[in-house]
Design an enzyme around this catalytic site. Structure first.
Site, short mmCIF file in Angstrom:
data_model
loop_
_atom_site.label_atom_id
_atom_site.label_comp_id
_atom_site.label_asym_id
_atom_site.label_seq_id
_atom_site.Cartn_x
_atom_site.Cartn_y
_atom_site.Cartn_z
N SER A 558 0.78 -1.17 -0.13
CA SER A 558 0.15 0.08 -0.06
C SER A 558 1.04 1.33 -0.14
CB SER A 558 -1.00 0.08 1.19
OG SER A 558 -1.98 0.94 1.25
N ASP A 643 -9.88 -3.62 -5.36
CA ASP A 643 -9.15 -2.53 -4.20
C ASP A 643 -10.06 -1.46 -4.29
OD1 ASP A 643 -7.86 -1.23 -2.59
OD2 ASP A 643 -5.79 -2.37 -3.41
N HIS A 678 -7.90 -4.95 -1.57
CA HIS A 678 -6.88 -4.45 -0.90
C HIS A 678 -6.12 -5.40 -0.14
CE1 HIS A 678 -4.33 -1.06 -0.34
NE2 HIS A 678 -4.21 -1.09 1.04
#
Length: 707
Positions: A558, A643, A678
């Site tokens: 991330s 995501d 995600h």
């Protein structure tokens, strides 16, 4: 159709090449002119076409599938290693396991996992004795879904109903479900497009939920829903107008209040409602103000507040409920300390427990309300560790339950008696597969960077490790949002450590390990510190002969994936391979687009590119924009098609551009999990498979480097 035909042919070609034992060729994305305009200039983005908000464009899907096919073909020669690692990682998972039960009202609540099953089973048993009751079997709920997650659940105050929020795509857009625990039946009460938070009224007849904007996915509205009524009859009780704030709803620990909290990077605001009056009006604890953050809980008629008001490292304050609305009524409970960051607190009827950071470590201390000037620290048996609050739902207890771990100690649950200091170990995670902590050594080193700044680094290595410059390095970090990467136990990493790796967690600026200023020094116009800190740690470990300079691997996810992208551009020669999971790599374009989730919430983290100084600064490190002709290290990049945090097209575009600019012969691999978001796959064994793929990629690269 021309592009789709090309990809279909490419996939067939990959298969033939694999069978012929010749190197597969990666897909090359088509270049299509597109201009990204802003008040401060125009930029060309030839791969912008890979963005498909509908996630239904056949050309885009074909490209992602072609990338997946290329990855599978590249992986084929070491597929046996992937299988070996998968079995090894699964071998360290306790197949049958359960959590330590905790009391809420008349029941003991816990969860367990069973052999061969992916998901948890939540159960309760009467405190007075009786049969176990399964309140939620996630395995049953997940049947038929490629992805499934229960993000939150809460039992009603009368303990007869269970509300939970489920996600079947990985997009983190949740659906409310309510189960009647007396009959086992699902009630007709349901709503979609929600965030993961919820709260109950005291009468167990009303639920408070947060609805997300369907486009930006921002949490914008709080509704009160009366059980048994139609969803369209729900009542709007609060709407947030400022799109730079996140929002959530919950109950205080004593369940006396419903709390609405809104939060941005630099500001908080809390509203509270007597849970006995669900149709009443919410009251402000204190109005929002820039550079003023606070969080609250309620105990014995007063509010306890953790705040940065005139206290960068936070302090604790208190105010009677009758005097809320103006912070001028707050009274100091625990003074600010420049060397100690107050992370969180738990208020009991007789005691107050504080989780704080000092010298980069999380520790716990507690004090009694009778003698608040005297505090006591929870003891530790190791010099480097992590402590955090475990489940403490009952306020009238004198026992504080907490979690404990270190790089060589599996996660454990303890409780300490706050009057006597007595400690009891309730559970230590069992690690099958022959784990023996005496085989491992931990160390904390301090890496000097600019000025007087030194970066703490947590190290784990095997007892047979020799500091002679021959070991391989697996270095991970995050460095954003003030999120700290604590040195906790990770059973998976043993697969690399047992193969001679040094595992390093770099506690770089942008996190909060060393206090609030550590975070401030790694965000906005200080963001470059995050990247140079990481590289400095690598240089130090090589120079001090912990590791070999040609055996260095980095990993981040991330915002940590942004870190990997920046490092790849800034110092590619220092790394043999980098792993970037769901990476945030197209910083400027994303932050210019207010229709994307998270954009407006994060201006105070990254900067607002509508202002020139931030536009220029973000452009100077944005990994996608800074890709240039040079020799890049091997890269393994992952994403989830659904995501909602970092859209799949950011890493897709980045990889496409890297392919045309990379002058090395190192592979660039891109793996899209088409059924996830995600967090990757949802099941505990499925997630292990993803880790095995990452480790196999690293070990195969290392093997190829051998003479």
């Amino acid at each position: 159709m021309k592009l789709l035909t090309l990809f279909m042919g490419m996939q067939l070609g990959l298969s033939a090449q694999a069978l012929a034992n010749t190197p597969p060729q990666p897909p090359i994305a088509e270049v299509r002119p597109y201009t990204v305009s802003s008040a401060h200039g125009e930029r060309q983005d030839p791969y912008y076409w890979l963005r498909d908000d509908s996630r239904s464009n056949p050309e885009v899907i074909a490209y992602l599938e072609a990338e997946n096919s290329y990855y599978q073909a590249y992986q084929e020669p070491y597929s046996a290693l992937v299988e070996e690692l998968t079995a090894e990682l699964i071998g360290r998972i306790q197949q049958d396991d359960s959590t330590v039960p905790y009391v809420i009202g008349d029941y003991l609540y816990s969860s367990r996992v069973e052999a061969g099953k992916e998901y948890a089973i939540y159960v309760r048993t009467p405190v007075a004795g009786g049969e176990e009751e399964i309140i939620l079997d996630v395995n049953t709920l997940a049947a038929g879904h490629a992805y499934f997650q229960v993000a939150n659940w809460s039992v009603s105050p009368d303990q007869n109903k269970l509300a939970y929020l489920e996600d079947t795509s990985g997009r983190r857009q949740y659906q409310l479900r309510v189960k009647d625990l007396t009959t086992g039946a699902l009630l007709p009460d349901t709503m979609t497009g929600l965030s993961s938070s919820l709260a109950w009224s005291a009468d167990s007849q009303h639920l408070f939920v947060v609805e997300n904007d369907p486009v930006t996915l921002l949490s914008t509205k709080v509704y009160r829903h009366q059980l048994g009524s139609a969803p369209e009859q729900r009542a709007l009780v609060y709407q947030e107008q400022d799109n730079s704030f996140y929002m959530g709803v919950g109950n205080t620990r004593d369940r006396n209040f419903v709390v609405i909290g809104v939060s941005s990077t630099v500001s908080d605001e809390v509203r509270v409602l007597d849970a006995r009056q669900p149709k009443g009006e919410f009251q402000l604890i204190a109005p929002r103000q820039r550079d003023f953050k606070y969080s609250v809980d309620h105990n014995a008629g007063r509010w306890i507040i953790n705040t940065d008001w005139d206290a960068p490292n936070y302090r604790l304050m208190t105010v009677a409920h009758t005097k809320i609305g103006n912070r001028e009524h707050w009274q100091e409970l625990l003074a600010h300390d420049e060397q100690v960051f107050v992370q969180s607190f738990v208020a009991f009827d007789n005691y107050l427990a504080i989780n704080e950071r000092s010298n980069g470590l999380r520790r716990i201390r507690f004090l009694s309300w009778d003698k608040p000037e005297e505090s006591h620290f929870v003891e530790s048996d190791e010099p480097a560790y992590v402590m955090w609050f475990s489940a403490n739902p009952e306020t009238n207890s004198n026992w504080l339950r907490y979690g404990y771990t270190s790089l060589s100690t599996p996660a454990s649950v303890y409780e300490v008696h706050m009057a006597t200091g007595e400690r009891r170990l309730l559970k230590e995670a069992e690690i099958p597969g022959g784990f023996d902590r005496s085989n491992y050594r931990t160390e904390r080193v301090w890496v000097p960077v600019a000025g007087e700044v030194t970066i703490p680094v947590s190290l784990l290595y095997h007892k047979d490790f020799k500091q002679n410059g021959s070991a391989a390095l697996y270095q991970m970090a995050y460095g954003s949002y003030g999120i700290s990467m604590d040195p906790g136990f990770n059973a998976n990493i043993l697969s690399l450590v047992d193969r001679g790796f040094v595992y390093a967690i770099a506690h770089i600026r942008g996190g909060q390990e060393m206090g609030r200023q550590w975070y401030e020094d790694g965000k906005l116009l200080n963001k470059h510190n995050t990247f140079t800190d990481y590289i400095a740690v690598t240089d130090y470990l090589v120079k001090q002969q912990y590791v070999a300079g040609d055996k260095v691997f980095g990993m981040g996810g991330s915002a940590g994936g942004l870190l990997m992208g920046a490092v790849a551009n800034m110092a590619p020669e220092k790394y043999l391979g980098l792993v970037a999971h769901v990476p945030f790599v197209d910083v400027v374009t994303t932050m210019l687009d207010e229709s994307l989730p998270l954009t407006t919430n994060e201006y105070d983290e990254w900067g607002n590119p509508n202002e020139k100084q931030y536009y220029d600064y973000m452009l100077s490190y944005s990994p996608y924009d800074q890709v240039r002709k040079q020799a890049y290290p091997a890269l393994f990049v992952t994403t989830g098609f659904h995501d909602s945090q970092v859209q799949y097209f950011e890493p897709a575009k980045w990889v496409a551009k890297l392919r045309t600019m990379n002058t090395s012969n190192q592979p660039i691999l891109f793996r899209t999990t088409m059924e996830a978001g995600h967090g990757g796959r949802s099941g505990r064994f499925a997630r292990v498979g993803q880790t095995a793929e990452e480790y196999a990629f690293i070990l195969d690269l290392l093997q190829r480097q051998q003479p």
